[in-house]
Structures are given as structure tokens and as C-alpha cells.
Scaffold this motif. Structure first.
Motif, PDB file in Angstrom:
ATOM      1  N   SER A 775      -2.139   6.736   7.713  1.00 23.13           N
ATOM      2  CA  SER A 775      -0.892   6.073   7.331  1.00 23.13           C
ATOM      3  C   SER A 775      -1.184   4.626   6.959  1.00 23.13           C
ATOM      4  O   SER A 775      -1.828   3.898   7.722  1.00 23.13           O
ATOM      5  N   GLN A 777       0.646   1.141   6.050  1.00 16.93           N
ATOM      6  CA  GLN A 777       1.963   0.554   6.230  1.00 16.93           C
ATOM      7  C   GLN A 777       1.910  -0.954   6.038  1.00 16.93           C
ATOM      8  O   GLN A 777       0.954  -1.611   6.453  1.00 16.93           O
ATOM      9  N   ARG A 782       1.931  -0.606  -1.138  1.00 12.64           N
ATOM     10  CA  ARG A 782       2.083  -0.044  -2.480  1.00 12.64           C
ATOM     11  C   ARG A 782       0.982  -0.552  -3.400  1.00 12.64           C
ATOM     12  O   ARG A 782       0.364   0.233  -4.140  1.00 12.64           O
ATOM     13  N   LEU A 793       3.928   4.736  -7.839  1.00 12.09           N
ATOM     14  CA  LEU A 793       4.469   4.611  -6.484  1.00 12.09           C
ATOM     15  C   LEU A 793       5.717   3.735  -6.436  1.00 12.09           C
ATOM     16  O   LEU A 793       6.112   3.298  -5.351  1.00 12.09           O
ATOM     17  N   PHE A 798       8.791   7.370  -6.684  1.00 17.55           N
ATOM     18  CA  PHE A 798       8.378   7.919  -5.391  1.00 17.55           C
ATOM     19  C   PHE A 798       9.287   7.330  -4.320  1.00 17.55           C
ATOM     20  O   PHE A 798       8.903   6.423  -3.579  1.00 17.55           O
ATOM     21  N   HIS A 803       7.724  13.636  -0.799  1.00 14.72           N
ATOM     22  CA  HIS A 803       6.278  13.884  -0.719  1.00 14.72           C
ATOM     23  C   HIS A 803       5.784  14.519  -2.015  1.00 14.72           C
ATOM     24  O   HIS A 803       6.543  15.169  -2.741  1.00 14.72           O
ATOM     25  N   ALA A 815       0.812  13.118  -0.128  1.00 15.59           N
ATOM     26  CA  ALA A 815       1.319  11.786   0.176  1.00 15.59           C
ATOM     27  C   ALA A 815       2.794  11.892   0.520  1.00 15.59           C
ATOM     28  O   ALA A 815       3.576  12.513  -0.218  1.00 15.59           O
ATOM     29  N   ARG A 817       6.097   9.507   1.709  1.00 10.61           N
ATOM     30  CA  ARG A 817       6.580   8.142   1.898  1.00 10.61           C
ATOM     31  C   ARG A 817       7.472   8.096   3.145  1.00 10.61           C
ATOM     32  O   ARG A 817       8.641   8.469   3.120  1.00 10.61           O
ATOM     33  N   SER A 819       7.671   5.983   7.357  1.00 10.66           N
ATOM     34  CA  SER A 819       7.170   4.895   8.190  1.00 10.66           C
ATOM     35  C   SER A 819       7.517   5.143   9.647  1.00 10.66           C
ATOM     36  O   SER A 819       8.649   5.540   9.969  1.00 10.66           O
ATOM     37  N   TRP A 826       3.084   4.777   3.227  1.00  9.35           N
ATOM     38  CA  TRP A 826       2.867   6.188   2.923  1.00  9.35           C
ATOM     39  C   TRP A 826       1.903   6.794   3.941  1.00  9.35           C
ATOM     40  O   TRP A 826       0.996   6.109   4.444  1.00  9.35           O
ATOM     41  N   GLU A 827       2.112   8.063   4.201  1.00 11.53           N
ATOM     42  CA  GLU A 827       1.139   8.855   4.954  1.00 11.53           C
ATOM     43  C   GLU A 827       0.345   9.688   3.961  1.00 11.53           C
ATOM     44  O   GLU A 827       0.921  10.256   3.013  1.00 11.53           O
TER      45      GLU A 827
END
Length: 1009
Positions: A775, A777, A782, A793, A798, A803, A815, A817, A819, A826-827
Motif C-alpha cells: 500500500s 499512501q 499519485r 491515476l 481512477f 480497482h 490496483a 484505490r 486508504s 492505492w493498494e
């Protein structure tokens, strides 16, 4: 194995504790190479002839013809609704509560006589305060049942004696721990008092108080009698229609497989016939593993010798409270005009080959093992030095990997319940746990949050792993009397599950935590690798203790109830000094013992004994010291503390100001797919997850009472006919589930149970080991990921909660989005083989943006600051989403039914009787949970979770509050109160918030800075 010397056997002249100490010290020591193999760790022979146990009576019949050979005490019924196996404390309490809740056809089978296994010789102590709110509630129920309800119901006295309990603090941090318990007790009406040494001496004149910082006195603690309690429980249960059948060993459990492939209990086999039943409760104690094997159920516990000695008469001891001197590893139980003396050793003896013929038997006491308790007992009550030994009691007890009981329905077989592994606490936890187990059986779930005892807390790969079970059970036993610090980590049973980035992160200074068998990043320090080494049993059993163990040194910095070193708050050094030098008895003792009498707490994971060895930190160097050579060291959290000092603060502020990368690969990663997957998802998840493919939803899973079994994210998948590491091939509907790794087995079991009960035609697939999860953050996330991912992104391309399958540095990833910390981010869910190259590409792209590694300690702080919930902290199975402020996760405005909906609608209509509230404290004081919450001069709850928020520069706490008048807790009720949080007896003014003061409009997760 060593046996009791003749001069120390009961009745021998001059048999005293001091004599025992001298004789044991003079005897030849066993070989230092005593190894860790089964033969050398266990008793060579079986149980010996019975010794004198300190109770007026037991339930044992006279010697002679075997009672088992006489056959069962009453005919077996052909059917039963529930069969409880084992007639000890838990078996009797469970049967009684089943009958009390109206369950008909409940039968208890005991292979010999009630209490004949391990219950009959237990010390029977009941301490009301523990560092767990749930355990305080469980203990309170046991006390009510044993001290009042059973006698009112039957007219029989259970043997309850209320003589009080006294916890000894011979160092500052131990007293801090007791003050935490006192504050928690106020939320539950448990009377307790912190006493000065002089007040302690007045209460207990025979006690040496010269080396004390203080004590915690709980006047309504007491002692239970095993025989009196269990026989009364059996009589009360029988009066309600239950059956107790003794002398009836269970020889097998029948299991059948239904049309959906689910294994279920069908019946119980005995030497004298069979009983058809859909439900079995394994309360077999030390023998629970053998009973589990009869049904193919794994029961992770070990059997150990556990001992105490009973003294001769002591003048002046009558009516004294029971004593726990944790730092001396000893307890003193009042036994009429004598004392029982016992404790927990560093080197307990394992009972390797548990005999199924054992009944009302004991082992010879191994004085080499037991002597470590004697010095502490004599120091605390000096008259013991010349007091004779009346009897020795050394019997088997069952112990588990985390020193918590094993309860609930086994994941392997439906209808097979566990009520075992009580770690020598079966008497005091029996009433509360028996009631919860009865609710579990009848209603499908307990009333309280029992996750800490639920067998599903362990991953299935661990519950039959011999090394893990043995190591963790040993460490948990040896650490039982150690101070329970908030950030402790085990050293045993480590490196069981490691994700693909483990070595990469270890080389960058990652300090790992253990959860669910996984090694997950805790935080990062700059001084190189600190690997977790093979368990050394702390030098017990002739093993060589690790020297210069970097990981253990880093953990030792955490042994404080003040801010740990990395919480670089301006007040931390001043608070530490204040704690040592002054304050009121509520905040810290104004008195301290002479320097030659002072003790500092053992680092959790070490223990006291005759040769008390402590691994301490002084000037960055480890050294071993004894009590005699001990000199206090400066607080580790003050100026000049360990160089890692502000690392977690840096991780948090980097995430808020630039970007941080979190390895979250230990998360559970499941696929729910199939023809009925949409029906299953609608029923399982409280939120509407049946959105178009590409959407991701944060949701809860509830139980039938509306309590929260999980919070997770669910991503809708498009159908695929070709399997890949990122999605299975399936027809119908599909969902990708990401759940907290520590709760993965719980989630898996809950979903599986619901699918079975509802007969949904779909598959649940576990890909947790096959996928990593990284992840990224922060405000710069971005810009960083735009260089790594082959997609736009932007917010439009996105959006949040969506995802996509993308390429990251040439590797296919999913991916999402989302948190967990309240930032743009994004994860990346990555196939195992691609984790390292993708991680390296992210780090390279982030170098110019200030990207840093961060761990779960930072996540804890950041998520607390943002107000995100943590399951099993401020969100538990007895908390509803409405109470927790998560009504937005419930599709109550739609007509779609879901599990728990009816309960939520009833709760909403009646008004919430409690509500989760956020509190901030202006004073820079550390809080960790369990602090009492005061509103307008009344205690209205306690803190569930707390941390320090570095962005807002305040302590943040969350707790559920109620209205003492019993009315609803409205938003106006929350806003109108004057609040304070009580930490260790001192109250601090607090401000209440209905949502976190950090970014309350959620702009940051949307990319608006």
C-alpha cells in the motif's frame, strides 16, 4: 526424575521452606545438557500415589476395586441434544448453564469421578481484575454463581471464601500496571485500592514491605473449593433435567458428511454404549487433544506439571488476603491457618505421554524446578522461613500457545465445541466461560466478545504444528507473571509464515511483529537488520540463551507504560522523571524503597527465580544482573535514548506530508465465486457490494444479533473463463475479499459457516499465501505510482473505491484505490513472484518524493488519528455498526435482507444504548486502552483503543459510553457532557468528538490537499 528428599516429605521433622531451599541447592544438579527432547523434558514415570490436597474433601471414592470397572453411575440415554465430555470445572459449569438456559437433553460424561482429572487439585483462586474488559466480565459472573446464585438455588454452600486479594508491586512499572487495572475496575464496579507499603503492613502484618512500591488490594476476591463447587453445579443442573453420568469413558465420536461435504457430529461412543447427538462439547482438560483426535479436530495444547506446597499452621495468618507477588513469581493462597505457595517457573516439566488411566493422582514434586518460588515467598512473608511443609501438590494442567482457553465450534467439524485449555484458571473463568459456551451452543454465538478464546483465532496451519505449540505454550507459561506491556511481542514460535518481501524489508531495518503466524512489519530502525532468531527457551532446559540479541533489545525499549522511545513528544522525558520522583498515590508513589531494595520489572519474556537473571539495556549494551547486583538505570525513553527514537513519528509524518509504503501482505485474500455468489454476498455483507465490476466497497459482516464479525473490503470481479494468480476462473458472480491478516481464520470460518447454513452454491478460495499486498499512501502517492503503473491515476480515470488490473514495472497487479490511514493512496495486490521487483520499482520512483518504509505501528497511529475502526479493538462481535458509527456500511435503505438486519432495525427503533466516541486529550499523556471514561462525574465506559496522533499532536482515544440512567445515548447526550479519562488513577480532561478532528471532511483520501 528428582523426587522429594526424605527430610522434606510431609511429616518429616524440620521440613520447612528454608530447609527445602538449602537441600535443593546442595543436591547434585542434573546434567546441563538436559535437552529439549520428549524424554528429557517429561517425567519418566506416571503419576505417583496421591498426596494430601488442601481441601476438606474431594470427590474421590476409597481405595479398592476400580470405580470404572463398576460401570456407569446411571444408564446411558440413547439420544441427547448435547453431550459434554469431562466432569471438571468447565464441564460442570457448561452443563449447568445449558440447563439454566432451557436446553433439554443435556448429558455430561465423566470417565471417572467429577473433578478427578485436573480440577480436584487446583488452587481455586479468583482474582477479579485482569488486563481485559471481557475477562473482568467473565470473572464477575463466576463470582456471582459461586458466591451467591448456586447457594440460593440449591441451599448448598459451594465452599466460597471471600478473603480478598493483594497484588504486590516491587517496582514502579508493576504498580503502574495495577493502577491500570484499578481504573478499568471502576468501569465495572470492582472495588480496589492502591495501598502504600505502610497501609499494606497494616492489612497484612506478617508481610515484609521494605522493598515495596505499593500494592493493589481487591477486597472481594476470594477462593473456591473445587469439590464443593462442582458437586453443587452438578446437583443444580440435574434439578433442571440434565444428566451427569460418571465412570463412563468416551472411546469415540461418530462423524458424518452431509450432501454438501460438511462434516458433522453424529454421536458419542463409550465402553458402555453409544449416544446419538448432534453436538459434543470437549471439556476434557489435559485429555482434550485425545478427544479431539476422535473426531479429526486439532486441539493445540500441552500438558505440564504445575505445583504448590501447603505449609503447617502459621500463627496470625488467619483471614489474610490471598497474595500474588508477580515479580517473585509466587502466589500465597490462604488455607485456613496455613498457606499454599506456588507459581510459574521458567522451566516447567512437560507431561509428554498423557495417561488415560490418570485419576485423582499427583506427581512427585521436582524441587529443582520448584525451588525458584521459595526465596520470593520467604522474602515476602519471612515467617515462612521456619514454617513446616504439610504437603506437596504437583498435578497436570493444560496450557495453550497464548495462555488463553480454547472455546467455540471447531472449524473441522460442525457440532464439535471446545471448552478446554484453561491454563490453570478453569475454576475462576469457569462460570463466565460456561455461560458463554452455553450461549454459543444454543444460539450459534456467545453473548460477549469471545474472539480471544475462540479456536478460530489460530490459523489452521498452526493448530497441529508441534514446534509452534510447544514453544509458544512454554513462553506463555513462563511469562504469565510478567508485566503485560502494550507493545510486547513473542519470541517463541516465530518465522512460521513470511511474505515475499520479508528478507527485503529485514535488510532495511524492519522490526517485525507476529500476527496469526505471519511476520509483519512493525516499524523500521536505521541500525541494520534485527532478525528474529530461533527460540532459545530463555536458557531453560540447558539451551544456550542468545547473546547480543538485537531484536530482544529493541523490544526491551518498549517495556514501559509511558511513551515508548519512538513517541518523541515534548512531555515524554518530563513525565518519565515525574513518575520516578513524585506525585500522589493515585499517579505515582511519593515513597520509594531504599536504593538497595529497589527492583525494576523483568522484561516480559524473562522471569524471576532463585537466580533471577534479567536482560537489561544500559548504554546500548546487554548485561545480565541478579537482584543482589541490580542498580536502577535511567529511563530508556528520555533524552539520549535509543537511536531509533523518533522512527515511528517519522513514518507517520512522512505519510501525512509525502508518502509511505506499507507491506500488508499478511492480509487474508479470498475469492467468493459461483452461481450463488451474489446471493451469498447480499446476505453476508452489510453494505451493497453488488455493484458493477471494478467497484470496491468497505463493509461489515454481522452476526444474528447485529454484532460485527468483521470489517473488510469487497471488490466486484468480472466473470473469467481463464484462471490467473489475480482471479480464478468462474461462472456466475465473483468477489475479491481483503481482510485483516490477524483475523483471516476467523473470517474464513464465519463465511464458511454461513455458506453451509444457507446452502449457497459457491466457492470460497484462499489465495492469501499466493499474493502480496503493498500500500502506497500519502499526498505524493499519485505522482510516485504514475511512474510505475501503466494507467491514468487521475480522480476521473481512477476514482476512490475502484480497482483495475494494471501493469506495474511490467508485472500484472490489481490496483485498488483505498486508504487505511486517511490519505490519497492505492493498494497493489501482487502475485508472489512479482512482489520484490514491483516493490523495488515503487521505492525507486519514490526516492525523489520522500517515500519511506512504514509499518503497522504507524498504521495504528494514523488510523486512530483518522478515526478508522480496528476490528477487535473498537469494533467487536458485540458491537453493532450503528453503535460504532458505521451506519453507512449498512444497506438499511434497500429492501435487500442481510444477516443481522433485523437486529439492527430493532436497535435503531429503540435507540442506541451506547455509542462509540472519539476523545482527544490536551495533556501529552500515553494511553493504550482500558482507561475509565468519566462524564459529569460518573464512569460511563472505558477506552477500547488509544494512540498518539502526530499530525494533531494529541493523544486520541475511543470508547463506548452509556447513559447511567439507562436511556438512549443520542448525539446531544455525547455533546453535552463534561469528560475526563482516568489513566492509572489520575483523570485528564478530554474533549469528545462524534468524528475524528483530523480531516473530518475526508478531503485527503479524495486527493484534495
Amino acid at each position: 526424575m528428582p523426587v522429594l528428599p526424605a527430610v522434606l516429605r510431609p511429616g518429616a521433622p524440620m521440613a520447612s521452606l528454608s530447609r527445602a531451599l538449602r537441600v535443593a541447592a546442595a543436591r547434585p544438579r542434573q546434567s546441563p545438557t538436559r535437552g529439549l527432547g520428549p524424554c528429557n523434558l517429561s517425567s519418566a514415570s506416571g503419576p505417583t500415589a496421591e498426596k494430601s490436597v488442601p481441601y476438606q474433601r474431594t470427590l474421590k471414592e476409597g481405595q479398592g476395586t476400580s470405580v470404572v470397572a463398576q460401570g456407569p453411575s446411571r444408564p446411558l440415554p440413547s439420544t441427547a441434544n448435547v453431550v459434554v465430555i469431562g466432569g471438571g470445572s468447565l464441564g460442570c459449569q457448561t452443563l449447568y448453564h445449558l440447563a439454566k438456559l432451557g436446553m433439554s437433553g443435556a448429558v455430561l460424561l465423566e470417565r471417572e469421578r467429577l473433578t478427578s482429572g485436573t480440577t480436584w487439585h487446583t488452587a481455586g483462586l479468583l482474582w477479579q481484575l485482569r488486563p481485559s474488559d471481557v475477562e473482568v466480565e467473565l470473572l464477575a459472573h463466576t463470582r456471582r454463581v459461586v458466591s451467591r446464585e448456586l447457594e440460593e438455588e440449591t441451599g448448598l454452600h459451594t465452599g466460597w471464601i471471600q478473603n480478598g486479594g493483594l497484588f504486590i508491586a516491587s517496582n514502579r512499572q508493576r504498580l503502574d500496571e495495577y493502577k491500570r487495572l484499578m481504573s478499568l475496575g471502576k468501569a465495572y464496579g470492582v472495588e480496589s485500592h492502591v495501598l502504600s507499603p505502610a497501609e499494606t503492613k497494616t492489612l497484612y502484618p506478617l508481610m515484609n514491605v521494605d522493598d515495596l512500591y505499593g500494592t493493589l488490594y481487591v477486597p472481594h476476591d476470594g477462593t473456591m473449593d473445587p469439590a464443593g463447587t462442582c458437586s453443587t453445579l452438578a446437583r443444580a443442573a440435574s434439578a433442571r433435567g440434565a444428566q451427569v453420568i460418571e465412570n463412563c469413558p468416551v472411546t469415540g465420536i461418530r462423524v458424518w458428511t452431509d450432501d454438501f461435504g460438511v462434516r458433522r457430529v453424529a454421536g458419542v461412543e463409550t465402553q458402555h454404549g453409544s449416544i446419538q447427538t448432534p453436538c459434543v462439547v470437549n471439556c476434557a482438560g489435559v485429555w482434550a487433544s485425545a478427544v479431539g483426535r476422535m473426531a479429526g479436530v486439532k486441539v493445540p495444547l500441552v500438558a505440564m506439571h504445575h505445583a504448590y506446597v501447603v505449609t503447617e499452621r502459621i500463627e496470625g495468618i488467619q483471614n489474610m488476603p490471598n497474595v500474588r507477588d508477580h515479580d517473585a513469581s509466587v502466589y500465597l493462597r490462604l488455607q485456613g491457618d496455613a498457606l499454599s505457595v506456588g507459581g510459574y517457573e521458567a522451566n516447567p516439566i512437560f507431561w509428554e505421554e498423557v495417561s488415560d488411566k490418570f485419576a485423582f493422582g499427583l506427581f512427585d514434586l521436582d524441587w529443582e524446578v520448584f525451588t525458584q518460588h521459595i526465596e520470593g515467598a520467604i522474602n515476602r512473608v519471612p515467617v515462612l522461613e521456619k514454617t513446616g511443609i504439610k504437603s506437596t501438590v504437583c498435578g497436570p494442567e493444560s496450557f495453550t500457545p497464548d495462555h488463553k482457553p480454547l472455546m467455540g465450534e471447531a472449524p473441522e467439524v460442525r457440532g464439535f465445541f471446545l471448552g478446554c485449555g484453561f491454563n490453570s484458571a478453569g475454576m475462576m473463568l469457569g462460570g463466565g466461560c460456561g455461560q458463554e459456551l452455553a450461549h454459543w451452543i444454543i444460539h450459534g454465538r456467545p453473548e460477549k466478545d469471545m474472539h480471544g478464546y475462540d479456536i478460530r483465532r489460530f490459523h489452521h496451519s498452526l493448530t497441529d504444528h508441534p514446534r509452534w505449540i510447544r514453544e509458544r505454550s512454554h513462553e506463555s507459561y513462563a511469562k504469565n507473571y510478567s508485566v503485560v506491556f502494550p507493545h510486547d511481542e513473542p519470541l517463541a514460535g516465530r518465522n512460521m509464515r513470511r511474505d515475499p518481501l520479508h528478507e527485503e524489508l529485514l535488510g532495511q531495518g524492519c522490526v517485525f511483529q507476529e500476527r496469526h503466524g505471519w511476520e509483519r512489519p512493525g516499524w523500521f530502525h536505521p541500525q541494520g537488520p534485527a532478525p528474529v532468531l530461533e527460540y532459545d527457551y530463555y536458557g531453560a532446559y540447558g539451551s544456550r540463551a542468545h547473546e547480543d540479541y538485537a531484536y530482544r533489545r529493541l523490544l526491551a525499549d518498549e517495556y514501559t507504560f509511558d511513551f515508548p522511545p519512538h513517541h518523541d513528544t515534548e512531555a515524554s522525558a518530563e513525565q518519565s522523571q515525574d513518575k520516578v520522583t513524585g506525585g500522589s498515590w493515585a499517579s505515582g508513589p511519593v515513597w520509594a524503597p531504599p536504593r538497595d531494595k529497589q527492583r525494576e520489572p523483568e522484561p516480559r519474556g524473562l522471569w524471576p527465580g532463585v537466580c533471577l537473571l534479567f536482560l537489561l539495556l544500559q548504554s546500548g549494551q546487554a548485561r545480565l544482573v541478579t537482584w543482589d547486583s541490580w542498580q536502577p538505570v535511567a529511563p530508556a525513553w528520555g533524552p539520549g535514548s535509543h537511536v531509533q527514537g523518533v522512527e515511528i513519528k517519522k513514518e507517520c509524518l512522512a505519510c501525512r506530508g509525502a508518502a509511505a509504503v506499507f507491506d500488508m501482505s499478511y492480509f487474508g485474500k479470498f475469492y467468493l465465486v459461483g452461481l450463488d455468489a451474489r446471493k451469498a454476498a447480499d446476505w453476508l455483507f452489510s453494505a451493497d457490494v453488488s455493484r458493477p465490476p471494478g467497484s470496491t466497497v468497505y463493509t461489515c459482516m454481522l452476526n444474528c444479533r447485529g454484532g460485527t464479525e468483521s470489517d473488510l473490503t469487497v471488490s466486484r470481479l468480472a466473470p473469467s473463463h481463464q484462471a490467473s494468480p489475480l482471479a480464478p476462473a468462474f461462472e456466475g458472480d465473483g468477489y475479491y475479499l481483503a481482510v485483516g491478516g490477524a483475523m483471516a481464520q476467523h473470517n474464513w470460518s464465519h463465511i464458511t459457516t454461513v455458506l453451509q447454513d444457507q446452502k449457497f452454491r459457491c466457492r470460497l478460495i484462499d489465495n492469501s499465501e499466493d499474493l502480496g499486498m503493498v500500500s502506497i499512501q500519502g499526498p505524493a502517492s499519485r505522482a510516485i505510482l504514475q511512474e510505475v503503473l501503466d494507467a491514468d491515476l487521475s480522480n476521473k480515470a481512477f476514482p476512490f473505491s475502484t480497482h483495475k488490473l494494471l501493469r506495474a514495472a511490467g508485472h500484472l497487479v490489481r490496483a485498488i484505490r483505498l486508504s487505511f490511514v486517511g490519505e490519497l493512496g492505492w493498494e497493489l495486490h501482487i502475485p508472489k513472484a512479482s512482489c520484490v521487483p514491483v516493490y523495488r520499482a515503487v521505492m525507486a520512483a519514490g526516492a525523489k518524493h520522500g517515500l519511506v518504509n512504514a509499518g503497522y505501528r504507524a498504521i495504528d497511529s494514523l488510523s486512530t488519528e483518522k478515526g478508522y475502526r480496528h476490528w477487535h479493538a473498537d469494533l467487536r462481535p458485540d458491537d453493532s455498526p450503528l453503535e460504532a458509527g458505521l451506519a453507512f456500511t449498512c444497506k438499511l435503505k434497500s429492501p435487500v435482507p442481510f444477516l443481522g438486519r433485523e437486529a439492527l432495525e430493532q436497535q435503531r427503533a429503540a435507540g442506541l444504548r451506547r455509542r462509540l466516541v472519539c476523545f482527544t486529550v490536551e495533556d501529552k499523556v500515553p494511553m493504550f486502552g482500558l482507561e475509565a471514561i468519566w462524564r459529569n462525574g460518573q464512569v460511563v465506559g472505558h477506552v477500547r483503543r488509544a494512540d498518539f496522533g502526530f499530525a494533531i499532536d494529541k493523544t486520541i482515544a475511543y470508547g463506548y459510553i452509556h447513559d447511567p440512567s439507562g436511556g438512549p445515548v443520542s448525539r446531544d447526550f455525547v455533546k453535552s457532557g463534561d469528560y475526563a479519562l482516568e489513566r492509572m488513577g489520575v483523570t485528564y480532561g478530554a474533549q469528545a468528538h462524534l468524528k475524528s478532528p483530523f480531516d473530518p471532511d475526508n478531503k485527503r483520501v479524495k486527493g484534495t490537499y
